[in-house]
Design an enzyme around this catalytic site. Structure first.
Site, PDB file in Angstrom:
ATOM      1  N   VAL A  11       0.885  -1.423  -0.068  1.00  0.00           N
ATOM      2  CA  VAL A  11      -0.158   0.167  -0.135  1.00  0.00           C
ATOM      3  C   VAL A  11       0.864   1.218   0.036  1.00  0.00           C
ATOM      4  O   VAL A  11       0.630   2.030  -0.784  1.00  0.00           O
ATOM      5  CB  VAL A  11      -1.064  -0.063   1.246  1.00  0.00           C
ATOM      6  CG1 VAL A  11      -1.583   1.509   1.392  1.00  0.00           C
ATOM      7  CG2 VAL A  11      -1.884  -1.287   1.463  1.00  0.00           C
ATOM      8  N   THR A 117      -6.167  -0.398   5.816  1.00  0.00           N
ATOM      9  CA  THR A 117      -7.558  -0.827   5.946  1.00  0.00           C
ATOM     10  C   THR A 117      -7.893  -0.749   7.621  1.00  0.00           C
ATOM     11  O   THR A 117      -7.216  -1.730   8.159  1.00  0.00           O
ATOM     12  CB  THR A 117      -7.715  -2.108   5.341  1.00  0.00           C
ATOM     13  OG1 THR A 117      -7.482  -2.058   3.800  1.00  0.00           O
ATOM     14  CG2 THR A 117      -9.065  -2.413   5.681  1.00  0.00           C
ATOM     15  N   CYS A 252      -6.122  -9.379   1.464  1.00  0.00           N
ATOM     16  CA  CYS A 252      -7.411  -8.550   1.808  1.00  0.00           C
ATOM     17  C   CYS A 252      -8.633  -9.121   2.083  1.00  0.00           C
ATOM     18  O   CYS A 252      -9.135  -9.022   3.276  1.00  0.00           O
ATOM     19  CB  CYS A 252      -7.465  -7.378   0.727  1.00  0.00           C
ATOM     20  SG  CYS A 252      -5.914  -6.640   0.153  1.00  0.00           S
TER      21      CYS A 252
HETATM   22  C1  UGA Z   1      -8.782  -6.609  -3.411  1.00  0.00           C
HETATM   23  C2  UGA Z   1      -9.765  -5.554  -3.961  1.00  0.00           C
HETATM   24  O1  UGA Z   1      -9.891  -6.094  -5.426  1.00  0.00           O
HETATM   25  C3  UGA Z   1      -9.054  -4.123  -4.007  1.00  0.00           C
HETATM   26  O2  UGA Z   1     -10.060  -3.213  -4.595  1.00  0.00           O
HETATM   27  C4  UGA Z   1      -8.461  -3.717  -2.621  1.00  0.00           C
HETATM   28  O3  UGA Z   1      -8.092  -2.441  -2.472  1.00  0.00           O
HETATM   29  C5  UGA Z   1      -7.572  -4.832  -2.157  1.00  0.00           C
HETATM   30  O4  UGA Z   1      -8.219  -6.121  -2.084  1.00  0.00           O
HETATM   31  C6  UGA Z   1      -7.062  -4.248  -0.613  1.00  0.00           C
HETATM   32  O5  UGA Z   1      -8.154  -4.172   0.152  1.00  0.00           O
HETATM   33  O6  UGA Z   1      -6.124  -3.875  -0.383  1.00  0.00           O
HETATM   34  P1  UGA Z   1      -6.567  -8.189  -4.038  1.00  0.00           P
HETATM   35  O7  UGA Z   1      -6.551  -8.792  -3.079  1.00  0.00           O
HETATM   36  O8  UGA Z   1      -5.134  -7.703  -4.665  1.00  0.00           O
HETATM   37  O9  UGA Z   1      -7.516  -6.759  -4.137  1.00  0.00           O
HETATM   38  O10 UGA Z   1      -7.277  -9.207  -5.603  1.00  0.00           O
HETATM   39  P2  UGA Z   1      -8.337  -9.335  -6.218  1.00  0.00           P
HETATM   40  O11 UGA Z   1      -7.923  -9.104  -7.994  1.00  0.00           O
HETATM   41  O12 UGA Z   1      -9.560  -8.529  -5.664  1.00  0.00           O
HETATM   42  O13 UGA Z   1      -8.636 -10.756  -6.139  1.00  0.00           O
HETATM   43  C7  UGA Z   1      -8.868 -11.384  -4.687  1.00  0.00           C
HETATM   44  C8  UGA Z   1      -9.159 -12.912  -4.928  1.00  0.00           C
HETATM   45  O14 UGA Z   1     -10.627 -13.142  -5.345  1.00  0.00           O
HETATM   46  C9  UGA Z   1      -8.177 -13.582  -5.524  1.00  0.00           C
HETATM   47  O15 UGA Z   1      -7.902 -14.800  -4.958  1.00  0.00           O
HETATM   48  C10 UGA Z   1      -8.992 -13.973  -7.069  1.00  0.00           C
HETATM   49  O16 UGA Z   1      -8.595 -15.006  -7.348  1.00  0.00           O
HETATM   50  C11 UGA Z   1     -10.311 -14.234  -6.418  1.00  0.00           C
HETATM   51  N1  UGA Z   1     -11.462 -13.796  -7.412  1.00  0.00           N
HETATM   52  C12 UGA Z   1     -11.678 -12.720  -7.952  1.00  0.00           C
HETATM   53  C13 UGA Z   1     -12.235 -14.807  -7.519  1.00  0.00           C
HETATM   54  O17 UGA Z   1     -12.177 -16.020  -7.162  1.00  0.00           O
HETATM   55  N2  UGA Z   1     -13.588 -14.677  -8.485  1.00  0.00           N
HETATM   56  C14 UGA Z   1     -13.494 -13.437  -9.087  1.00  0.00           C
HETATM   57  O18 UGA Z   1     -14.487 -13.363  -9.794  1.00  0.00           O
HETATM   58  C15 UGA Z   1     -12.563 -12.568  -9.186  1.00  0.00           C
END
Ligand code: UGA
Length: 468
Positions: A11, A117, A252
């Site tokens: 961050v 956060t 997150c």
């Molecule tokens: C997440 C949020 O998307 C950000 O907006 C936020 O700022 C961040 O957390 C945070 O709080 O700092 P991030 O954890 O980097 O970001 O990753 P994402 O791309 O959101 O994916 C999170 C998880 O969900 C991954 O394991 C991904 O594989 C999974 N996912 C995502 C699914 O299983 N299905 C989906 O349709 C989308």
């Protein structure tokens, strides 16, 4: 503006470099000497595409001297870690320590900004800590980060929204100046408590969407839930988090959902919906494992998602631990996250690439959808393997005839049009429950529910359709 940032993790560092890129003077502070030395040499201690190149183009000062950092900035961002305690609540020790250092060193008006956060009420908490040591004028603002690992630079520079929770006009104007060069229309100014809630509520809602569709996979094992989710995207939001798979991980979603559930529980709020998100996800991570009893299992991917080296709460590690418990041998590889994984699980045989990993394996599980796994020579994989089991945790491939192939939620029974419509309606009812929960929490803590829902809907992956 002159900006200081405390904490050079994902961050703090990404924000620092990006704030420099949009025209501010930036000083990043961390207590970790090694990290600061690495950064001073122009090297980036985390894996984040594009960050190194951006740092090369923009001047950022790095220091371990807290006084120097606090003197430097007119705006001081707190971007330190906020890990979970055993009961799911958040540990604010690092935030408190920075607040105390600010209180002890501040000599004139500054805006202090919570970017980590943090739970509702933390702006007030930081303010109270500073007041113990300093009786001059200052403001505390909540400005949660919405950066996704792997595309954090782009998310910072082209955001859907920048939320500023300000309690004074003066702080608001300084913050708007700090974000002066951002794209039109993305700024949202609200009160600190609503801003703090927007972050938790958004992450929890995105995790809720993922668990909702994965819950349908668990409920209808023979149905084509994958196709149904395409309908969800079409009807509700193309960018919606409706991809079925082996569950969410990372630093997150798991932590934020737990913390939000714990927080809502303490508010006497109905936190069942949050518990369900967690339970479905825990089960989903192990969805393939009842089909594997013994032998050697090859995990393709360790990071919780592609383009990061982060293995925090990664489904890969939950699977590995369970497989090791069963007495299986586990081999694994990842283009970026192997070193991080080694720090957490030592009993895995870590390999250099996919082909080395699948050699002599009885089963392969595709865990992380890195591009290089999508382009695998499957004939070669089959020839190298001893067995024939292929589990596709991210539905990367179409059915693979040459293997005994399992995917997630692509059963042979299709949902009829009428059933699809019913499923969308059922989902929207759950969204309404979710929004009612948010409204309850807001009235309990004195946040503005309308603002919180508006802030959530500004996220392109949430949008208006899910809260009509
Ligand atoms: C997440 C949020 O998307 C950000 O907006 C936020 O700022 C961040 O957390 C945070 O709080 O700092 P991030 O954890 O980097 O970001 O990753 P994402 O791309 O959101 O994916 C999170 C998880 O969900 C991954 O394991 C991904 O594989 C999974 N996912 C995502 C699914 O299983 N299905 C989906 O349709 C989308």
């Amino acid at each position: 503006m002159k900006i200081s940032i405390a904490g050079t993790g994902y961050v703090g560092l990404t924000s620092g470099v990006c704030f420099a890129a949009i025209g501010n003077e930036v000083c990043c502070y961390d207590i970790d000497e090694d990290k600061i030395q690495t950064l001073k040499q122009g090297r980036i201690p985390i894996y984040e595409p594009g960050l190194k190149e951006l740092l090369e183009k923009n001047k950022v000062k790095f220091t371990t001297d807290v006084k120097e950092a606090i003197d430097f900035g007119d705006v001081i961002f707190i971007g330190v870690g906020t890990p979970s305690r055993a009961d799911g609540s958040v540990n604010l020790d690092y935030v408190d320590a920075v607040a105390e250092a600010i209180g002890k060193n501040i000599q004139s008006y500054k805006v202090i900004v919570n970017k980590s956060t943090v739970p509702v009420g933390t702006a007030e908490r930081v303010s109270n800590i500073i007041k113990k040591h300093y009786n001059g004028e200052f403001d505390v603002v909540s400005n949660p980060e919405f950066l996704r690992e792997g595309c954090a630079v782009n998310d910072f520079l082209k955001p859907d929204r920048v939320v500023l929770g300000c309690s004074s006009e003066k702080a608001k104007n300084i913050m708007l100046e700090t974000y002066k060069n951002m794209p039109e229309g993305c700024m949202m100014v609200t009160d600190p408590k609503s801003s703090e809630l927007i972050k938790y509520a958004s992450n929890t809602f995105l995790a809720f969407c993922i668990s909702y569709v994965n819950g349908l996979v668990q409920k209808y094992p023979n149905k084509d839930v994958n196709e149904l989710t395409k309908y969800f995207k079409e009807k509700l939001n193309k960018k919606g988090f409706f991809s079925v798979g082996i569950g969410y991980g990372g630093s997150c979603f798991p932590k934020d959902v737990r913390e939000f559930a714990s927080f809502c529980g303490k508010q006497n709020n109905n936190s069942e919906v949050f518990k369900e998100i967690i339970d479905i996800n825990e089960k989903q991570k192990l969805i393939f494992l009842d089909k594997i009893e013994k032998g050697t299992v090859a995990l393709l991917g360790l990071a919780f998602k592609p383009n990061t080296d982060d293995v925090r709460e990664a489904p890969s590690l939950a699977m590995a631990k369970e497989l090791l418990k069963k007495g299986c041998k586990v081999k694994a590889c990842d283009p970026a996250a192997t070193e991080e994984a080694k720090k957490v699980v030592s009993d895995i045989e870590y390999c250099n690439n996919a082909y080395e990993t699948v050699k002599d394996a009885d089963a392969v599980i595709l865990v992380t959808e890195w591009d290089e796994f999508k382009e695998l020579d499957l004939e070669k994989v089959k020839n190298l393997m001893k067995g024939n089991l292929f589990f596709d945790g991210k539905n990367v491939f179409d059915k693979l005839e040459e293997f005994e192939y399992y995917d997630v939620g692509r059963g042979s029974i299709k949902f009829t049009d009428e059933e699809k419509e019913q499923e969308v309606k059922a989902f929207l009812n759950r969204c309404k429950d979710f929004a009612d929960n948010i409204k309850d929490v807001c009235s309990g803590v004195g946040a503005n529910a309308e603002e919180v829902l508006k802030g959530m809907m500004l996220d392109g992956r949430i949008g208006r359709n899910m809260f009509p």
